[in-house]
Motif scaffolding. Sequence first.
Motif, PDB file in Angstrom:
ATOM      1  N   PRO A 286      35.964  48.035  36.143  1.00 36.30           N
ATOM      2  CA  PRO A 286      37.340  48.253  35.672  1.00 36.30           C
ATOM      3  C   PRO A 286      38.316  48.245  36.844  1.00 36.30           C
ATOM      4  CG  PRO A 286      35.829  49.823  34.649  1.00 36.30           C
ATOM      5  CD  PRO A 286      35.052  49.115  35.717  1.00 36.30           C
ATOM      6  N   PHE A 287      39.459  47.616  36.644  1.00 38.13           N
ATOM      7  CA  PHE A 287      40.536  47.515  37.625  1.00 38.13           C
ATOM      8  C   PHE A 287      40.199  46.582  38.788  1.00 38.13           C
ATOM      9  CE2 PHE A 287      40.782  51.854  35.785  1.00 38.13           C
ATOM     10  CZ  PHE A 287      41.847  51.612  34.944  1.00 38.13           C
ATOM     11  N   GLU A 288      39.202  45.729  38.576  1.00 38.76           N
ATOM     12  CA  GLU A 288      38.897  44.698  39.563  1.00 38.76           C
ATOM     13  C   GLU A 288      39.709  43.448  39.247  1.00 38.76           C
ATOM     14  OE1 GLU A 288      34.982  42.884  41.822  1.00 38.76           O
ATOM     15  OE2 GLU A 288      34.727  43.906  39.907  1.00 38.76           O
ATOM     16  N   SER A 289      40.182  42.779  40.292  1.00 39.64           N
ATOM     17  CA  SER A 289      40.949  41.550  40.098  1.00 39.64           C
ATOM     18  C   SER A 289      40.012  40.355  39.989  1.00 39.64           C
ATOM     19  CB  SER A 289      41.931  41.342  41.260  1.00 39.64           C
ATOM     20  OG  SER A 289      42.974  42.288  41.186  1.00 39.64           O
ATOM     21  N   VAL A 290      40.349  39.459  39.076  1.00 42.41           N
ATOM     22  CA  VAL A 290      39.548  38.285  38.768  1.00 42.41           C
ATOM     23  C   VAL A 290      40.405  37.051  39.001  1.00 42.41           C
ATOM     24  CG1 VAL A 290      38.254  37.097  36.959  1.00 42.41           C
ATOM     25  CG2 VAL A 290      38.309  39.589  37.012  1.00 42.41           C
ATOM     26  N   THR A 291      39.822  36.032  39.587  1.00 47.24           N
ATOM     27  CA  THR A 291      40.535  34.772  39.816  1.00 47.24           C
ATOM     28  C   THR A 291      39.972  33.691  38.908  1.00 47.24           C
ATOM     29  OG1 THR A 291      40.994  35.319  42.132  1.00 47.24           O
ATOM     30  CG2 THR A 291      41.084  33.007  41.519  1.00 47.24           C
ATOM     31  N   VAL A 292      40.845  33.112  38.104  1.00 44.85           N
ATOM     32  CA  VAL A 292      40.474  32.017  37.206  1.00 44.85           C
ATOM     33  C   VAL A 292      41.089  30.729  37.747  1.00 44.85           C
ATOM     34  CG1 VAL A 292      40.671  31.091  34.880  1.00 44.85           C
ATOM     35  CG2 VAL A 292      40.344  33.556  35.211  1.00 44.85           C
ATOM     36  N   THR A 293      40.252  29.708  37.916  1.00 45.35           N
ATOM     37  CA  THR A 293      40.709  28.447  38.491  1.00 45.35           C
ATOM     38  C   THR A 293      40.456  27.308  37.513  1.00 45.35           C
ATOM     39  OG1 THR A 293      40.105  29.296  40.691  1.00 45.35           O
ATOM     40  CG2 THR A 293      40.577  26.952  40.517  1.00 45.35           C
ATOM     41  N   LEU A 294      41.481  26.500  37.273  1.00 47.54           N
ATOM     42  CA  LEU A 294      41.396  25.374  36.341  1.00 47.54           C
ATOM     43  C   LEU A 294      41.720  24.081  37.070  1.00 47.54           C
ATOM     44  CD1 LEU A 294      43.481  26.865  33.367  1.00 47.54           C
ATOM     45  CD2 LEU A 294      40.994  26.989  33.672  1.00 47.54           C
ATOM     46  N   HIS A 295      40.874  23.064  36.878  1.00 45.85           N
ATOM     47  CA  HIS A 295      41.173  21.732  37.406  1.00 45.85           C
ATOM     48  C   HIS A 295      41.799  20.916  36.283  1.00 45.85           C
ATOM     49  CE1 HIS A 295      39.773  17.576  39.017  1.00 45.85           C
ATOM     50  NE2 HIS A 295      40.995  17.858  39.417  1.00 45.85           N
TER      51      HIS A 295
ATOM     52  N   ARG B 122      45.187  28.107  40.224  1.00 52.10           N
ATOM     53  CA  ARG B 122      44.417  29.342  40.490  1.00 52.10           C
ATOM     54  C   ARG B 122      45.271  30.549  40.134  1.00 52.10           C
ATOM     55  NH1 ARG B 122      40.337  29.713  45.480  1.00 52.10           N
ATOM     56  NH2 ARG B 122      39.076  28.715  43.839  1.00 52.10           N
ATOM     57  N   GLN B 123      44.731  31.441  39.263  1.00 48.59           N
ATOM     58  CA  GLN B 123      45.490  32.567  38.744  1.00 48.59           C
ATOM     59  C   GLN B 123      44.701  33.865  38.887  1.00 48.59           C
ATOM     60  OE1 GLN B 123      47.909  31.055  35.135  1.00 48.59           O
ATOM     61  NE2 GLN B 123      46.011  29.899  34.983  1.00 48.59           N
ATOM     62  N   VAL B 124      45.395  34.918  39.241  1.00 49.50           N
ATOM     63  CA  VAL B 124      44.768  36.213  39.522  1.00 49.50           C
ATOM     64  C   VAL B 124      45.220  37.233  38.484  1.00 49.50           C
ATOM     65  CG1 VAL B 124      44.491  38.063  41.216  1.00 49.50           C
ATOM     66  CG2 VAL B 124      44.727  35.680  41.987  1.00 49.50           C
ATOM     67  N   VAL B 125      44.254  37.907  37.863  1.00 50.26           N
ATOM     68  CA  VAL B 125      44.555  38.947  36.881  1.00 50.26           C
ATOM     69  C   VAL B 125      43.641  40.148  37.141  1.00 50.26           C
ATOM     70  CG1 VAL B 125      45.222  37.214  35.176  1.00 50.26           C
ATOM     71  CG2 VAL B 125      42.892  38.122  35.143  1.00 50.26           C
ATOM     72  N   ARG B 126      44.023  41.304  36.590  1.00 55.02           N
ATOM     73  CA  ARG B 126      43.221  42.520  36.771  1.00 55.02           C
ATOM     74  C   ARG B 126      42.699  43.004  35.421  1.00 55.02           C
ATOM     75  NH1 ARG B 126      44.719  48.521  39.133  1.00 55.02           N
ATOM     76  NH2 ARG B 126      45.989  48.608  37.250  1.00 55.02           N
TER      77      ARG B 126
ATOM     78  N   ALA C 195      36.448  24.404  35.421  1.00 53.68           N
ATOM     79  CA  ALA C 195      36.987  25.761  35.491  1.00 53.68           C
ATOM     80  C   ALA C 195      35.966  26.689  36.134  1.00 53.68           C
ATOM     81  CB  ALA C 195      37.357  26.275  34.104  1.00 53.68           C
ATOM     82  N   THR C 196      36.458  27.681  36.864  1.00 47.40           N
ATOM     83  CA  THR C 196      35.595  28.699  37.454  1.00 47.40           C
ATOM     84  C   THR C 196      36.244  30.070  37.300  1.00 47.40           C
ATOM     85  OG1 THR C 196      36.592  28.454  39.661  1.00 47.40           O
ATOM     86  CG2 THR C 196      34.612  27.140  39.196  1.00 47.40           C
ATOM     87  N   VAL C 197      35.412  31.095  37.435  1.00 50.91           N
ATOM     88  CA  VAL C 197      35.886  32.471  37.497  1.00 50.91           C
ATOM     89  C   VAL C 197      35.193  33.129  38.680  1.00 50.91           C
ATOM     90  CG1 VAL C 197      34.103  33.310  35.896  1.00 50.91           C
ATOM     91  CG2 VAL C 197      36.224  34.612  36.179  1.00 50.91           C
ATOM     92  N   ALA C 198      35.900  34.006  39.385  1.00 48.07           N
ATOM     93  CA  ALA C 198      35.346  34.637  40.579  1.00 48.07           C
ATOM     94  C   ALA C 198      36.053  35.963  40.813  1.00 48.07           C
ATOM     95  CB  ALA C 198      35.522  33.719  41.798  1.00 48.07           C
ATOM     96  N   ARG C 199      35.442  36.792  41.647  1.00 48.25           N
ATOM     97  CA  ARG C 199      36.112  38.022  42.065  1.00 48.25           C
ATOM     98  C   ARG C 199      37.129  37.688  43.150  1.00 48.25           C
ATOM     99  NH1 ARG C 199      30.948  40.165  41.196  1.00 48.25           N
ATOM    100  NH2 ARG C 199      30.343  39.763  43.354  1.00 48.25           N
ATOM    101  N   THR C 200      38.275  38.308  43.053  1.00 49.77           N
ATOM    102  CA  THR C 200      39.376  38.032  43.969  1.00 49.77           C
ATOM    103  C   THR C 200      39.125  38.686  45.319  1.00 49.77           C
ATOM    104  OG1 THR C 200      40.870  38.017  42.080  1.00 49.77           O
ATOM    105  CG2 THR C 200      41.881  38.204  44.259  1.00 49.77           C
ATOM    106  N   LYS C 201      39.477  37.948  46.391  1.00 47.06           N
ATOM    107  CA  LYS C 201      39.418  38.512  47.731  1.00 47.06           C
ATOM    108  C   LYS C 201      40.813  38.928  48.186  1.00 47.06           C
ATOM    109  CE  LYS C 201      37.666  37.594  52.409  1.00 47.06           C
ATOM    110  NZ  LYS C 201      36.971  36.585  53.260  1.00 47.06           N
TER     111      LYS C 201
END
Length: 426
Positions: free
Chosen positions: A148-157, A72-76, A102-108
Amino acid sequence: MLSRTRTRTSAVAAAAALALTAGLAVTGAHASGSKSSPGPTWTAAWAASPQRPSTGFKPNWSEDGFSGQTLRQVVRVTRGGDRARIRLSHAYGTSPLHIAGATVARTKKGAAVEEGSVRRLTFGGRRSVSIPAHGQLSSDEARLNLKPFESVTVTLHLARTTGPATFHAQSFSTSYRADGDHVEDSGAGAFDESTESWYFLSGVDVTSSGDRARRKDGVVLFGDSTTDGFASSTDLNRRWSDALAERLAKAGTPRPVLNAGIGGNLVLNDSAWYGERGTARFGRDALDLPGVGTVVVLEGLNDIGFSESDTPTYKPAPKVSAAELIAGHRTLIRAAHAKGVKAVGATLLPLGGSDHYGERAAKVSDEFNEWVRDSGEYDGYVDFDRALADPADGERIAPEFDSGDHLHPNDAGYRAMARAVDLETL
């Protein structure tokens, strides 16, 4: 300040640079869009430059890779949209890489994501996919409204053994790992391991419904550890790329800003730790990103400073002259112009008091900086040398901007770098 001069590139030089750039592109699977229709117009909203697996200044998982785990990786992102896709790089793999899900989601917060925001990613309509060795892959689009400037979480199995992992060593952002399949988890409970590197993930692109305009307003910052954000605050997005994107937005001229820095990178020589030389990776990491119109090049301190340093991570280090460094930058300029991309140069930061400092390095730095300012070969320039210099000693970074190693800026120094740019010229 940023000057506005530009010299004409000859047709022969442009053709040669275009051939060079084409040769640098990473080949492999690409699962987005259709040849029969124009499809959505994608813009890079976040990027990281791939590196070969290696040890580093901090522990990382690249050499061991992954097996039966979820990453699980977090980027902006620096541009918003109502749809997103990810780009994965297997540039340094030697066997196929299997992505089981794989999934993508907004970071909490941390490894947790906002409930209800998790979107399953597909690749050519499939939930799982294999990327060939040395390949790259874009996912299909996912409907996810991002600002813009929102963090996104990308998760890979990564259900199968990956072998050593293509990665970006110094992320200054926390990534997380869990045993088993947790791609759809919204909570962070299973993710009990962490590191400060990114793995396989090389980009997040965005688009909006009905947007078919081919915009080329992306700004790529290309360079070494100073561009990468060395010594900036972890998880707070305080690199100079972040500061520049925020300044552009505050000025009412928002543009995506992409970071193509690699710590320790050199213009002229490859390194096991610090990536392929700048002239080799420029096409892949900068010019080929979707929507790019301008590239700012800040690189060369390692070329001239490693030979002064006792640091054993790059030995033997050749003694590079100003003429050799300038020749390398001319290669980058030609490649950018062949792609229709504006090339902006940057003077090297003061290095006095650092482990890169010596009489020869100081002389070469001064000669190179004068070329950037006076030659007119770049389309414009940013004078970081003068913007960050100590008024009492021009060979040193001002104390308020110094991270402590007399080579890299601190958070305030990175903000000062963003302030030194003439936004109109970008």
